[in-house]
Design a protein around this motif. Structure first.
Motif, mmCIF file in Angstrom:
data_model
loop_
_atom_site.group_PDB
_atom_site.id
_atom_site.type_symbol
_atom_site.label_atom_id
_atom_site.label_comp_id
_atom_site.label_asym_id
_atom_site.label_seq_id
_atom_site.Cartn_x
_atom_site.Cartn_y
_atom_site.Cartn_z
ATOM 1 N N ASP A 654 -15.067 10.948 3.044
ATOM 2 C CA ASP A 654 -14.575 12.306 3.281
ATOM 3 C C ASP A 654 -13.126 12.223 3.759
ATOM 4 O O ASP A 654 -12.852 11.663 4.824
ATOM 5 C CB ASP A 654 -15.451 12.989 4.334
ATOM 6 N N LYS A 655 -12.205 12.775 2.991
ATOM 7 C CA LYS A 655 -10.782 12.664 3.328
ATOM 8 C C LYS A 655 -10.447 13.426 4.605
ATOM 9 O O LYS A 655 -9.483 13.082 5.301
ATOM 10 C CB LYS A 655 -9.932 13.190 2.171
ATOM 11 N N GLY A 771 -2.917 4.269 -0.296
ATOM 12 C CA GLY A 771 -2.061 3.201 0.190
ATOM 13 C C GLY A 771 -2.653 2.387 1.322
ATOM 14 O O GLY A 771 -1.961 1.573 1.934
ATOM 15 N N VAL A 772 -3.933 2.578 1.596
ATOM 16 C CA VAL A 772 -4.597 1.806 2.658
ATOM 17 C C VAL A 772 -4.975 0.436 2.113
ATOM 18 O O VAL A 772 -5.654 0.336 1.085
ATOM 19 C CB VAL A 772 -5.846 2.540 3.179
ATOM 20 N N LYS A 773 -4.560 -0.633 2.804
ATOM 21 C CA LYS A 773 -4.869 -1.990 2.354
ATOM 22 C C LYS A 773 -5.733 -2.761 3.343
ATOM 23 O O LYS A 773 -6.342 -3.762 2.973
ATOM 24 C CB LYS A 773 -3.566 -2.763 2.110
ATOM 25 N N ASP A 774 -5.759 -2.326 4.595
ATOM 26 C CA ASP A 774 -6.472 -3.076 5.625
ATOM 27 C C ASP A 774 -7.411 -2.164 6.394
ATOM 28 O O ASP A 774 -7.068 -1.016 6.714
ATOM 29 C CB ASP A 774 -5.494 -3.723 6.611
ATOM 30 N N ASP A 789 -4.550 8.385 7.897
ATOM 31 C CA ASP A 789 -3.425 9.103 8.510
ATOM 32 C C ASP A 789 -2.179 8.222 8.584
ATOM 33 O O ASP A 789 -1.063 8.683 8.302
ATOM 34 C CB ASP A 789 -3.833 9.568 9.917
ATOM 35 N N LYS A 790 -2.369 6.959 8.937
ATOM 36 C CA LYS A 790 -1.245 6.021 8.992
ATOM 37 C C LYS A 790 -0.617 5.847 7.608
ATOM 38 O O LYS A 790 0.613 5.832 7.465
ATOM 39 C CB LYS A 790 -1.718 4.675 9.531
ATOM 40 N N ALA A 791 -1.450 5.746 6.582
ATOM 41 C CA ALA A 791 -0.945 5.585 5.224
ATOM 42 C C ALA A 791 -0.187 6.833 4.785
ATOM 43 O O ALA A 791 0.862 6.747 4.115
ATOM 44 C CB ALA A 791 -2.096 5.297 4.270
ATOM 45 N N ARG A 792 -0.686 8.005 5.152
ATOM 46 C CA ARG A 792 -0.006 9.247 4.775
ATOM 47 C C ARG A 792 1.383 9.309 5.412
ATOM 48 O O ARG A 792 2.366 9.699 4.763
ATOM 49 C CB ARG A 792 -0.833 10.457 5.221
ATOM 50 N N LYS A 793 1.464 8.939 6.668
ATOM 51 C CA LYS A 793 2.742 8.997 7.374
ATOM 52 C C LYS A 793 3.746 8.008 6.793
ATOM 53 O O LYS A 793 4.941 8.299 6.695
ATOM 54 C CB LYS A 793 2.521 8.731 8.857
ATOM 55 N N LEU A 794 3.238 6.819 6.409
ATOM 56 C CA LEU A 794 4.131 5.825 5.813
ATOM 57 C C LEU A 794 4.649 6.285 4.447
ATOM 58 O O LEU A 794 5.756 5.932 4.031
ATOM 59 C CB LEU A 794 3.403 4.482 5.664
ATOM 60 N N ALA A 795 3.829 7.076 3.771
ATOM 61 C CA ALA A 795 4.215 7.541 2.431
ATOM 62 C C ALA A 795 5.213 8.690 2.479
ATOM 63 O O ALA A 795 5.876 8.992 1.480
ATOM 64 C CB ALA A 795 2.976 7.974 1.661
#
Length: 796
Positions: A654-655, A771-774, A789-795
């Motif tokens: 669930d996103k 973009g989540v790898k870990d 959330d971390k991946a979204r912010k990095l993008a």
């Protein structure tokens, strides 16, 4: 009798209902806490509330005068009267020096080294009186700083020293493989994939907490210990020879029905020793029943590795070399098998199912102010599989190859196969396991399911895990060369009664595996009698000749093989009796389906006739044969057995919340010859539940400063429920083990080994578009949401 001959016999491969279940389902089981002995008192342990503290004094004056108290013992009372708890596996450093092996006192003497460390034992007439008196014991602690995480211990900068024998808190450094050769391959590799991960600490949580009763008979100078334990003979050996210095024949250890173990009940615990020793001091039987909160604090925990792994490949994704460094948390003391788990049982499995020519592994093991860490279902093999299968899937993603394809390109296809990390696999068919798993899991329809999930606004991912494990923990000579301080054989005794019924005495111990049914099927198949005519006895050093217990999925492949060897002896003698009855040579006698026949004639006698003749020897060659039909055999394997398989997991994420739903799970295993498919399926289901529990929700957490256990109850430590799982699709492939008479491989731990990486790979596959790898276990909604959330912010 070969494995192929055995697999075709009656009762083999039949889903015989478990003989033992009637008593369990009707409340007629006999667990240690059900036992009440004459003149029985009750014990409660005073435990340290601090992770690290000097014990300045223990004042028992007030407690000793409280109602019902019959005795209180502290570390000072036992000092010099017994040795510390032993570690059963010696690990050497690369330079040949032995590991650091600090004393593990039965009751803390000068220091408490983790929250829950036992400081005193209070014995009273009732449990309530013992509990009240324990609360009145006054301990003056000098609180010290604590080191909790293995990452902090590995930094060697904490300023904390748990044991004087290990000033830097390092127990050992261990390595396997050719480092120079591996480094040379990495220097020339077309592609290198790296991964850093944590294998989270787990609390075992068997349904039945630990229980023990110590008793002493002054008239015979004999001790009896009733205990919820997986290997009573080993418990007796360790306690008598290494701790109390008692004659082994004067100590009887009885493990009645045991409500789950999963490895946590293999070990010799301090409470068992205290109760046994104090029973003589007080001339009383003493019972201790562990409370669930004590179990969280003091049962040996599992896992807790921090690892960096690397894979070198050619341009086509062919594995060339692997390089690994692991920091392993041993907790405050060395438990019985703790040192073997992150070394012999871990690094030697890092070849997995793949033809990786070179592997180099380093392991640093550390003491921390936490509960001891030891074997937990799978014991090293889940840690190895999790690392390897996470790394392999990452290799696939980085090279743009399917998770299934990269595995297929690197599967071992020729057997026997010598790995670069000591083990030699005798047989297997990894490609067939993969193919069957893909078929059962309907992988061909995955794209459509993914589109349907995305239409609902969710993410879908698929994860693969192709595991292999080493079962049987054998042979003894190899294990001994690798540091084992005990043999790893098994014993079986077959006692044929005059009526033709049989009692089996096995050194294996059942705590949920169904020995009373499976072993009975083996004997019934071999002798041509009914399964109900076979009784199985285990768990009592006073009745069973010897045994090494149950762990490492060794029961049927090692314990069952010992029974087969004893049956060989039974058949040899029975043929001589049958030959006498039929006036023939025993060389001409054949035995099958419960009948002895003379070749080329119609002469025959039944197994029941031979059994009766053995005990009523009126017509019997007494000058050549002794009466009776009873044989004992020991079996020491020539190699491990190597179950393997492929697991495929599909998840929906669930996103909005990060919630992970396991939508489907497929497991195809190769267990060799299967005696009882229903029992095997139950073992796999249970293992998968534990493995997915670790991957989704279970996580043992200590406060990093104080060392307090933050997940000390089911309010804080989440356990999986039935609603957390979909129906699991199971399948098998059979390549019989080539070196045991049953052709079996072991099934008890497979589910817990193969499932965690399958699930995490599926979650990462689902999150890849973001973009989540870990992502480390457990994949809780909070952790998954944070990663997204971390991946979204990095993008952005």
């Amino acid at each position: 009798m070969g494995a192929s001959d055995f697999s075709g016999l009656p009762h083999i491969g039949e889903a015989v209902k478990r003989k033992e279940d009637y008593r369990f389902l009707t409340g007629s089981g006999n667990y240690t806490d059900d036992i009440v002995l004459a003149n029985q008192a009750y014990a409660v342990f005073v435990r340290s509330p601090h992770a690290h503290a000097v014990i300045n004094s223990v004042d028992t004056a007030i407690a000793a005068k409280m109602p019902g108290v019959v005795g209180i013992f502290t570390g000072k009372d036992i000092e010099g009267k017994m040795a510390g708890l032993p570690c059963g596996w010696l690990i050497n450093n690369p330079d040949g020096t032995p590991m650091k092996e600090p004393q593990h006192p039965v009751l803390a003497i000068k220091k408490a080294r983790y929250v829950g460390d036992q400081v005193a034992m209070v014995v009273a007439e009732t449990q309530e009186q013992a509990r009240n008196a324990a609360e009145a014991v006054v301990v003056d602690y000098g609180v010290l700083p604590a080191v909790v995480s293995v990452a902090d211990a590995a930094k060697k900068a904490s300023g904390v020293t748990l044991h004087d024998e290990a000033p830097d808190n390092q127990c050992y450094k261990w390595a396997i493989g050719d480092k120079a050769a591996v480094d040379a391959v990495f220097a020339k590799a077309a592609h290198v994939t790296q991964i850093d991960l944590v294998n989270n600490r787990l609390v075992p949580n068997a349904i039945e907490p630990r229980v023990a009763i110590g008793s002493y008979a002054r008239a015979t100078e004999e001790y009896t210990l009733y205990v919820a334990n997986q290997n009573p003979h080993v418990e007796r050996l360790l306690m008598t020879a290494f701790v109390l210095g008692l004659p082994e024949h004067k100590v009887r250890v009885i493990a009645p029905d045991v409500g789950g173990g999963f490895g946590s009940k293999i070990f010799l615990y301090a409470e068992d020793v205290c109760l046994t020793w104090a029973a003589k001091q007080l001339n009383r039987s003493i019972k201790w029943t562990c409370e669930r909160s004590e179990s969280f604090l003091t049962d040996a925990h599992g896992r807790d590795h921090v690892t960096h792994g690397e894979m070198a490949m050619d341009a086509n994704g062919k594995f060339l070399a692997m390089r690994v460094h692991t920091d392993a948390n041993l907790g405050a003391y060395l438990s019985t098998f703790s040192t073997a788990v992150p070394t012999i049982l871990y690094a030697t499995l890092l070849a997995g199912q793949y033809t990786t020519p070179q592997i180099y592994v380093e392991v640093d093991a550390w003491f921390t102010n936490t509960a001891p860490v030891d074997a937990y279902r799978g014991a090293g093999r889940p840690e190895a599989t999790y690392l390897l299968e996470r790394l392999v899937s990452r290799c696939a993603w980085e090279l743009g190859i399917g998770q299934d394809e990269i595995r297929k390109r690197n599967f071992i296809t020729t057997f026997p196969y010598q790995t670069p990390v000591a083990l030699q696999y005798d047989t297997g068919d990894f490609a067939s396991c993969m193919s069957k798993a893909q078929s059962l899991g309907e992988v061909s329809g995955y794209a459509a399911r993914k589109a349907a999930t995305e239409a609902k606004g969710k993410l879908r991912g698929i994860g693969y895990s192709s595991y292999i494990e080493a079962c049987g923990i054998a042979p003894s000579n190899i294990a001994g060369a690798l540091g084992a301080r005990a043999g790893l054989f098994e014993c079986g005794e077959i006692r044929v009664h005059p009526t033709g019924s049989v009692t089996v005495f096995t050194g294996s111990h059942s705590h949920g595996q169904g020995h009373e049914t499976t072993f009975a099927q083996v004997v019934a198949a071999r002798l041509g009698i009914a399964v109900d005519a076979v009784d199985v006895v285990h768990g009592d050093t006073g009745r069973v000749p010897f045994g090494m217990g149950t762990y490492g999925s060794r029961s049927i492949s090692v314990g069952g093989a010992a029974i087969m060897k004893a049956l060989d002896k039974i058949e040899t003698k029975a043929k001589k009796i049958a030959a006498h009855l039929m006036e023939a040579s025993d060389a001409d006698v054949e035995f099958s389906n419960g009948e002895f026949k003379v070749k080329g004639t119609d002469k025959k006698v039944t197994f029941g006739q031979v059994a009766l003749t053995a005990y009523v020897p009126h017509n019997y060659p007494l000058d050549k044969l002794e009466p009776g039909l009873n044989e004992t055999a020991f079996y020491d394997p020539t190699n491990f057995t190597f179950p393997g398989g492929t697991y495929i997991c599909e998840v929906e994420v669930d996103k909005a919340t990060g919630e992970v739903k396991v939508d489907s799970f497929t497991a195809v295993d190769d267990f060799g010859t299967i005696i009882n498919p229903m029992i095997v399926q139950g073992q796999v289901h249970g293992g998968i539940a534990q493995g997915l529990g670790q991957a989704l929700m279970e996580n043992c957490v200590y406060d990093n400063q104080s060392g307090q256990l933050l997940t000390g109850s089911f309010m804080d430590y989440a356990m999986p429920r039935a609603e957390d799982f979909p129906p699991i699709k199971l399948g098998t492939v059979c390549t019989p083990c080539t070196h045991n008479p049953l052709g079996t491989k072991g099934c008890g731990e497979a589910g817990a080994i193969g499932s965690p990486p399958a699930l995490i790979n599926a979650v990462l596959d689902a999150l890849a578009p973001l973009g989540v790898k870990d992502l480390d276990m457990p994949a809780t909604p909070h952790r998954v949401w944070e990663a997204m959330d971390k991946a979204r912010k990095l993008a952005q």
